[in-house]
Structure formats: C-alpha cells, structure tokens
Design an enzyme around this catalytic site. Structure first.
Site, PDB file in Angstrom:
ATOM      1  N   ARG A 224       0.837  -1.203   0.000  1.00 28.02           N
ATOM      2  CA  ARG A 224       0.000   0.000   0.000  1.00 28.02           C
ATOM      3  C   ARG A 224       0.874   1.256   0.000  1.00 28.02           C
ATOM      4  O   ARG A 224       0.529   2.252  -0.632  1.00 28.02           O
ATOM      5  CB  ARG A 224      -0.942  -0.005   1.211  1.00 28.02           C
ATOM      6  CG  ARG A 224      -1.971  -1.135   1.149  1.00 28.02           C
ATOM      7  CD  ARG A 224      -2.979  -1.071   2.283  1.00 28.02           C
ATOM      8  NE  ARG A 224      -3.875   0.072   2.129  1.00 28.02           N
ATOM      9  CZ  ARG A 224      -4.935   0.117   1.324  1.00 28.02           C
ATOM     10  NH1 ARG A 224      -5.238  -0.935   0.572  1.00 28.02           N
ATOM     11  NH2 ARG A 224      -5.695   1.178   1.261  1.00 28.02           N
TER      12      ARG A 224
ATOM     13  N   HIS B 147      -4.138  -1.903  -7.362  1.00 28.95           N
ATOM     14  CA  HIS B 147      -4.973  -2.077  -6.170  1.00 28.95           C
ATOM     15  C   HIS B 147      -4.267  -3.058  -5.241  1.00 28.95           C
ATOM     16  O   HIS B 147      -3.467  -3.887  -5.677  1.00 28.95           O
ATOM     17  CB  HIS B 147      -6.357  -2.635  -6.556  1.00 28.95           C
ATOM     18  CG  HIS B 147      -7.186  -3.055  -5.371  1.00 28.95           C
ATOM     19  ND1 HIS B 147      -7.782  -2.141  -4.531  1.00 28.95           N
ATOM     20  CD2 HIS B 147      -7.490  -4.282  -4.887  1.00 28.95           C
ATOM     21  CE1 HIS B 147      -8.435  -2.800  -3.579  1.00 28.95           C
ATOM     22  NE2 HIS B 147      -8.274  -4.106  -3.769  1.00 28.95           N
TER      23      HIS B 147
ATOM     24  N   THR C 275      -4.751   6.973  -3.106  1.00 26.34           N
ATOM     25  CA  THR C 275      -5.724   6.572  -4.123  1.00 26.34           C
ATOM     26  C   THR C 275      -5.782   7.565  -5.285  1.00 26.34           C
ATOM     27  O   THR C 275      -5.850   7.167  -6.451  1.00 26.34           O
ATOM     28  CB  THR C 275      -7.123   6.455  -3.483  1.00 26.34           C
ATOM     29  OG1 THR C 275      -7.048   5.533  -2.393  1.00 26.34           O
ATOM     30  CG2 THR C 275      -8.136   5.945  -4.489  1.00 26.34           C
TER      31      THR C 275
ATOM     32  N   ARG D  27       1.169   4.951  -8.226  1.00 25.46           N
ATOM     33  CA  ARG D  27       0.035   5.763  -8.686  1.00 25.46           C
ATOM     34  C   ARG D  27       0.478   7.160  -9.101  1.00 25.46           C
ATOM     35  O   ARG D  27      -0.093   7.743 -10.031  1.00 25.46           O
ATOM     36  CB  ARG D  27      -1.030   5.829  -7.586  1.00 25.46           C
ATOM     37  CG  ARG D  27      -1.812   4.515  -7.442  1.00 25.46           C
ATOM     38  CD  ARG D  27      -2.634   4.483  -6.175  1.00 25.46           C
ATOM     39  NE  ARG D  27      -3.504   3.314  -6.116  1.00 25.46           N
ATOM     40  CZ  ARG D  27      -4.089   2.867  -5.006  1.00 25.46           C
ATOM     41  NH1 ARG D  27      -3.873   3.500  -3.853  1.00 25.46           N
ATOM     42  NH2 ARG D  27      -4.860   1.802  -5.038  1.00 25.46           N
TER      43      ARG D  27
END
Length: 557
Positions: A502, A535, A508, A522
């Site tokens: 993560r 994800h 996100t 990301r």
C-alpha cells in the site's frame, strides 16, 4: 602528515605476478595479507602490524605486504574467498598460513619467527627446516575449467520482439532486404533481450542423451555417483544442441534472432548488459544485524550511515523490544560470562533495531566489520572495527550483532521478519511498458512475486476484491473499468507485505500521490481515482480471503 606517510609505507602493495616474485626476494620474514578486490585488505589488522613494526624495530628482517589474489597467478586458490588469509614468507618460502583475522595468533606467530631470525643471525641456532606449505585454500575445489573462462563461451544472446510474435512478422523481419525498414520495424516497440545459457554440462536428462560404445568405465567421482546411478549404460554423453537448433525444433525460431558467435556475443554483452560480468560474479548474501538498545538510542544514525557507506543495502528494518528468550538466543556466546544476566537485562530494557542487510559476500563482510565480541579485544587489536568505534560504557561487549552463518541468518530473518502475502492487482488500462516498470518497482522494493495470472474478472470476483465499496455510487463505474480487459492479479510476499504494498502504491488519487508520494506507482502511472493503475488488499485477513478465492493453490505463508 608524517603519520599518514608512515601508514602508507607500512605494507608493500603486490598486485601482479612480477611484484609477487620480487617480494619473495625479501630477506627475513614477510607477512602477506591476501585479499580479494571486492573487499580490499584487512584494515582491522593494520594497527597490529604497525605496533609490531614499531616494537620489534627490525626493518631489515620484518616486512608487511598486501597481495591481491585476483591478479596474481600464484594466489589463484584464494580467489573468491570471503575470509582473510595471512601468509608468512621466510626468505622467499611460504612456511605458514593463518585464515581469519585472528590478531592474537598472528601476533604470536610474528614474534616467534622474528625471534628465530634474531637467534640465527647471532649464531645461537641453525636455521630450522620449515616445510613450504602448498598454496591451496582448504575450501577450494579443483575445477577443470578456469573461473575466468570467457563469457562468450558460455552464453548466447536472444532478441525477441513481442509485437512480431503477436502479428506473425518474425519471419518477415529476417527476410527484409531494406535495412532502413528493418531498423524502423525493430524500433517500433519493446523487444526482450535475453542472455541465455545451457547450464551445467553434468545436468543431463536421460532422454536427451546418445548411446555410446560399451567401454570399461572409470571410477566415478563422488559428485557423479548419484547421477550415474540413475542413467543406464550406453546413455552417458549428452548431445548439446545450439539455441537456434532448439528453437527450430520447438517451431518458434522465426520469432527470435539468436546470436551465438563468440565475438558478437561479447559485443552485445557490452552494449546491452555492461555490468553483467560484474553482477554474475557477485555473491549476494543476506544477514541479520541488530543494534542493542543503548546504541540504538544514542547513535542509530551514525551506525546506519556507516552501513550504507560500506555498500550494504538495507532490505528491512524494524524497531522491537526483545523478549528474554530472544535476548538469550542472540547473546548465547556470552552465556558463561559473569555479566551475562546484566546483558540480558539490558537487551530487554528498551527497543533494539533489527536490520536485514544485503551485499556482495554480505555475511562475512559484516562479521569482519564488527570485529571481536568484546570491547577490550577490539580496542587492543581491532581499533577500526565497529565494536571499538561504537563501544558504550554500559557493557563490555560489541553493541552490534551479526548472524554467524548463512543458515543462522535465514532462521533469524524469518523469526524477526516473518513473511506475509498480499494481493496485488494491475488494472486493465496499464500498458505493457507500465506493467514491466511496476513489476520492477515491486522487485526493487523487496517483494517476491509468488504467483501471477492475467484474467478477465467477473462481477463476483470484483466484489470479493472490493468488499468495502460494493454499495458506493461509483461501484458501477469500477465494474465497467475492470471489464475493459484482463487484469494482472498477483500474490506478493515479503515482511509486512500488506502495508508495504500500500505504501508502494501511494494515495488513491494520483494527483495527491504526486504531492505526498511522488515515487509511488500511482504517482507515476495513475490517471484518475478510478484509473489509478493498481490495487491492494486493505489488511492481512482480506488478502488471505481474496487470494484463496482467486488462486487454486496459493503458497502457504
């Protein structure tokens, strides 16, 4: 400045065969530190040599030298060895060898030999007939092939163009007479460039062998017994095809360009993989390192800086308070000392810092840097060791710990950094180039890719992967996006994998990621909150549940 000049002159530098032969002409005793290019001479022993030089005051009969094994033919048996080796030459004859930085033993040996030379010079004794020892390392094995055999004899280069495979143009590429068109085609997309080898000639499957005439067999060596027991008579010699022949037999030769010419392979290696030989010769090893509580509290940053300066890569680190059982295991070498109980009390009194270190010959190099287990011995014989540099008043022991063997390191790393698996998903809109870079980023971050598959996710599978947002307004958009094409689903494993994946993904929102975590996946490849390219599972329970549903035989943690 005078002190520095004297330091430089302490040991003669021997880095070729001619200088080695010249050094053997020395009168009296020469102590030779045989070293490997990857680690350099043993700095920890230099204060002892300087002390002996000053106290014995025998410049005519006492000499010190450092000799690089990599460049001296005579020292070939000592190449690629981790442990320091000290040779003792008396009037040109190697009469003794000490393996390891054993300062008291080296000190005793030098003093005894110099006393002999003094008595011989004074006529008090005849020169002893010391036998010359053979220069063979105790761990070395005789090999028929030189370890420096040219790389072009071992490898081939294969260039595979993915879009040529997809479009079936592989054969067309080879037939194109127009060089400009050929160059244009070959630079139109990604290619895979592989270095390939057939591997060991002893690993010969019986079905790929040819019958040989019956002859009286020689006595097999120990390492051949098991292989020969499984191979029937008349099936002992392997027919070794070229890579081109193998690919033609598999009907895929038209999709690859193969180069097996020795000269051309060497040129390709220099062009595409300039560090290949250096990397291939490296022996990367992991070891566990630990800073005891007092050192961690007072000088953590200094230690970490030293570790990085010595070219170690810190793969993992965590702060933890040791249990009494863990402290006893790590301090076992001190269990017969009077201060053992005090040491255990200190080790459990506050947080320690555990590290997983990686380096070429990492385990032995870390042990060499640490020095002896007690501060007293370190200060006397190894003042440049970490034990001496980071000594604390609280305890007379080394404030740093290192695993004593590769087997111990593996066990200790598994204990302090237990592996965890997490689910990783690369979404359909990621390009082939982005997928490649994401996989490289995960590898560089220390993840092991246990299983991976491309699959078109069903609504039920998507619901399992995103259990917390099925009732959200944007869930329908998510379903449509994930239905655009196949996703890449992965099982990623490392210590603290869920949190680490993560962290590597980043926030996100890709725009937020560019500000808060610019090196994250990301931030680099995300388009929007919905198309943010990757994800990951939210927690360990969710990761386990989804992995069990998507993979038939997920590997056990």
């Amino acid at each position: 400045m005078a002190s520095k000049k004297r330091e430089v002159q302490l040991q003669a530098v021997i880095n070729n065969q001619s200088l080695w032969d010249e050094m053997l002409q020395n009168k009296g005793l020469t102590v030779i530190d045989v070293y490997q290019a990857w680690c350099g001479p043993c700095k920890a022993m230099q204060p002892l040599f300087r002390k002996l030089k000053n106290e014995l005051n025998e410049d005519e009969i006492l000499h010190f030298a450092v000799a690089e094994a990599d460049n001296i033919v005579t020292l070939q048996p000592f190449r690629d060895k981790c442990e320091p080796v000290f040779l003792f030459s008396v009037n040109g004859k190697i009469i003794a060898k000490i393996q390891g930085a054993n300062a008291p033993l080296v000190n005793k040996k030098v003093i005894n030999l110099i006393n002999e030379e003094r008595k011989i010079a004074a006529g008090e004794m005849a020169r002893p007939q010391h036998p010359e020892i053979p220069l063979v390392d105790s761990d070395s094995e005789v090999s028929e092939e030189s370890p420096y055999e040219s790389v072009q004899d071992l490898f081939s280069i294969a260039i595979i163009k993915p879009d040529a495979v997809i479009s079936g143009k592989g054969l067309e590429i080879k037939r194109k007479p127009d060089f400009e068109e050929f160059v244009s085609f070959m630079t139109s997309g990604l290619s895979y460039i592989l270095v390939v080898s057939q591997g060991s000639k002893h690993n010969t499957p019986p079905e790929e062998t040819e019958p040989q005439p019956d002859t009286a067999p020689n006595k097999p060596s120990e390492d051949q017994c098991e292989i020969e027991a499984k191979v029937t008579p008349g099936m002992m010699k392997k027919k070794r095809d070229s890579l081109q022949e193998y690919l033609e037999r598999q009907h895929v030769a038209q999709f690859c360009d193969i180069e097996e010419n020795a000269t051309n392979v060497s040129k390709f290696m220099e062009t595409f993989f300039p560090d290949f030989i250096k990397t291939k010769s490296m022996k990367l090893e992991k070891t566990l390192a630990l800073l005891r509580p007092n050192l961690f509290h007072e000088r953590k940053d200094d230690v970490l800086r030293t570790i990085r300066d010595e070219d170690f890569k810190i793969l993992e680190q965590r702060q933890l308070v040791l249990s009494e059982k863990e402290a006893q295991a790590l301090c076992k070498e001190y269990e017969n000392e009077d201060y053992f109980n005090k040491l255990i009390e200190n080790m459990t009194s506050g947080p320690s810092l555990a590290l997983v270190l990686l380096r070429d010959n990492g385990l032995q190099y870390w042990k060499q840097l640490l020095g002896p287990k007690t501060v007293e011995e370190a200060i006397e014989y190894f003042p440049e060791s970490l034990c001496a540099q980071f000594a604390m008043d609280s305890l007379p022991v080394n404030q740093l710990y290192g695993s004593d063997s590769l087997k111990t390191a593996e066990r200790e790393i598994q204990h302090f950094f237990p592996l965890q698996s997490t689910l990783g998903l690369i979404k359909p809109h990621a390009t082939s180039e982005q997928i490649e870079k994401i996989l490289n980023m995960s590898k560089e971050a220390g993840f092991d890719l246990i299983q991976v598959k491309k699959m078109s996710l069903t609504p039920e599978q998507i619901e399992n992967i995103y259990p917390k947002i099925t009732g959200k307004d944007f869930y329908k958009d998510l379903l449509e996006m994930l239905s655009e094409g196949p996703s890449m689903v992965m099982i990623l494993t490392k210590w603290n994998a869920v949190a680490e994946w993560r962290r590597l993904m980043g926030p996100t929102d890709p725009e937020e990621a560019k500000v808060l975590s610019p090196d994250s996946i990301r931030a680099r490849f995300g388009i929007s909150k919905l198309k943010n390219v990757v994800h990951g599972a939210s927690n360990a329970y969710e990761a386990k549940e989804v992995i069990n549903r998507l993979f038939e035989n997920p590997e056990e943690n």
